[in-house]
Scaffold this motif. Structure first.
Motif, PDB file in Angstrom:
ATOM      1  N   SER A 230     -23.153 -25.734  10.213  1.00 45.45           N
ATOM      2  CA  SER A 230     -23.606 -26.534  11.356  1.00 45.45           C
ATOM      3  C   SER A 230     -24.317 -25.727  12.426  1.00 45.45           C
ATOM      4  N   ALA A 231     -24.510 -24.425  12.224  1.00 46.20           N
ATOM      5  CA  ALA A 231     -25.252 -23.589  13.162  1.00 46.20           C
ATOM      6  C   ALA A 231     -25.766 -22.373  12.416  1.00 46.20           C
ATOM      7  N   ASP A 232     -26.956 -21.916  12.770  1.00 43.86           N
ATOM      8  CA  ASP A 232     -27.499 -20.710  12.149  1.00 43.86           C
ATOM      9  C   ASP A 232     -26.621 -19.507  12.477  1.00 43.86           C
ATOM     10  N   SER A 237     -29.386 -19.026   7.554  1.00 37.29           N
ATOM     11  CA  SER A 237     -29.701 -20.227   8.321  1.00 37.29           C
ATOM     12  C   SER A 237     -29.225 -21.482   7.597  1.00 37.29           C
ATOM     13  N   THR A 296     -30.303 -33.110  14.809  1.00 41.01           N
ATOM     14  CA  THR A 296     -30.557 -31.672  14.752  1.00 41.01           C
ATOM     15  C   THR A 296     -31.914 -31.359  15.355  1.00 41.01           C
TER      16      THR A 296
END
Length: 374
Positions: A230-232, A237, A296
């Motif tokens: 849910s996040a890089d 990534s 996103t």
């Protein structure tokens, strides 16, 4: 690596003669609901369960939290909680759904119980809960299955041996209650979070069962960068697009790599086929899915549509390949909170309405959405 065979002399499990799971299975999880150990979870309704069946699903997995709803000293399950689970099972069976109830995370009392050594206290609690559950449901038909756990935190072959000791006592406890529990299908979760590779490597035998009605369960959230991330991060990534025909020509760093796509699904599921289903041992793919990334930053317009279409293709691929190998898939749904961001949910839990018909179609044997442009 060649297929790892089960221990010599293991009795194969008959897959005919008694209800196991629908063939093909189109399964759905009532997630983040009856296993919720936090306030605010929306309780299920008969309308929701009926709509799950009407959408084409034929199997319902009900994650449960028995320890959270029991006396901490006596381990007696609260009558109100038992009644709630029983009501949902009755609604589901009335809708002609095959039902699976388990003991989910439940605060980690079992799944994080340190499998380095066998703990008689943990075993006593396990036997107490499943004796009560089995007694409550002993007269229900064979379209109700019991699954002992969810994702046990086991990290070695030695710990798997301890896990299987608990599983043997689970089997013994359920069978001892008699009635239809004498032959009910019982589901055992793979080690290492129901991980396919760990199950393939470490499970070399099954508990003894006079009924020979045991199945194994694994989960599938791969690749992580597409399914759950849910996040890089510094090491990699998030990926928004999965499937050889669904890669973005512009957001190229958000495409899954070929080695994690269709061929990887095949290779992973083939491990379960070679080790279990080819020998007559049923396998439940008790959870799978990939989060929906609406909201996103930078994922809008055509590329958002490509992502959403990609998810339906991912789901269709998992469902189709699993069923073709005798593995029974059950989609993870964590409820739709309303904003739809980073969720698996396809039903509005407040109204029971199907909110994602494209997802439901792909999950129940229908077509996936094509990529934008054809």
């Amino acid at each position: 690596m060649p297929a790892l065979l089960l221990a010599a002399g293991l009795s194969l499990l008959p897959t005919t003669g008694r209800t196991q799971l629908a063939n093909p299975t189109y399964g759905w999880n009532l997630g983040n609901t009856l296993e919720a150990t936090w306030s605010g979870a929306i309780m299920p309704t008969q309308t929701l369960i009926n709509n799950v069946a009407a959408a084409g699903f034929n199997t319902l997995r009900i994650p449960c939290a028995w320890d959270h709803n029991a006396d901490p000293n006596t381990h007696v399950i609260n009558a109100s909680y038992m009644a709630t689970v029983t009501q949902v099972v009755q609604w589901a069976q009335a809708a002609n759904l095959t039902v699976i109830i388990n003991d989910h995370w439940d605060g980690g009392w079992f799944e994080n119980s340190n499998f380095n050594t066998y703990d008689p206290n943990i075993n006593a609690k396990l036997v107490s809960y499943w004796t009560q559950i089995a007694t409550n449901f002993k007269n229900y038909n064979s379209k109700l299955l019991f699954a002992v756990a969810n994702e046990p935190a086991v990290s070695s072959q030695a710990q798997t041996t301890v896990l299987l000791q608990y599983y043997q006592n689970f089997v013994n406890a359920v069978r001892a209650t008699g009635g239809n529990n004498s032959t009910r299908w019982l589901v055992l979760q793979g080690p290492g979070g129901s991980n396919i590779d760990n199950t393939y490597d470490w499970v070399t035998s099954l508990p003894s069962d006079p009924a020979k009605h045991l199945a194994f369960e694994v989960h599938y959230y791969a690749p992580y960068q597409y399914a759950l991330m849910s996040a890089d991060a510094s090491w990699g990534s998030m990926w928004y697009f999965w499937g050889s025909n669904y890669h973005s020509p512009t957001l190229t760093t958000r495409n899954a790599t070929a080695s994690t796509e269709e061929s990887y699904v095949t290779s992973q599921l083939q491990k379960m086929q070679s080790k279990f289903t080819s020998q007559g041992i049923p396998v439940l793919l008790g959870e799978f899915g990939a989060i929906r990334r609406t909201g996103t930053a930078g994922l809008t317009g055509t590329e958002l549509n490509r992502h959403l279409a990609s998810r339906t293709y991912f789901d269709k691929t998992l469902v189709g390949q699993a069923n073709s190998m005798g593995i029974r898939p059950v989609y993870w749904d964590d409820s739709d909170s309303g904003n739809g961001n980073n969720t698996f949910g396809i039903f509005n839990r407040s109204t029971g309405a199907l909110t994602r018909p494209d997802d439901a179609r792909a999950l129940t044997g229908g077509a996936a959405l094509p990529p934008p442009g054809g």
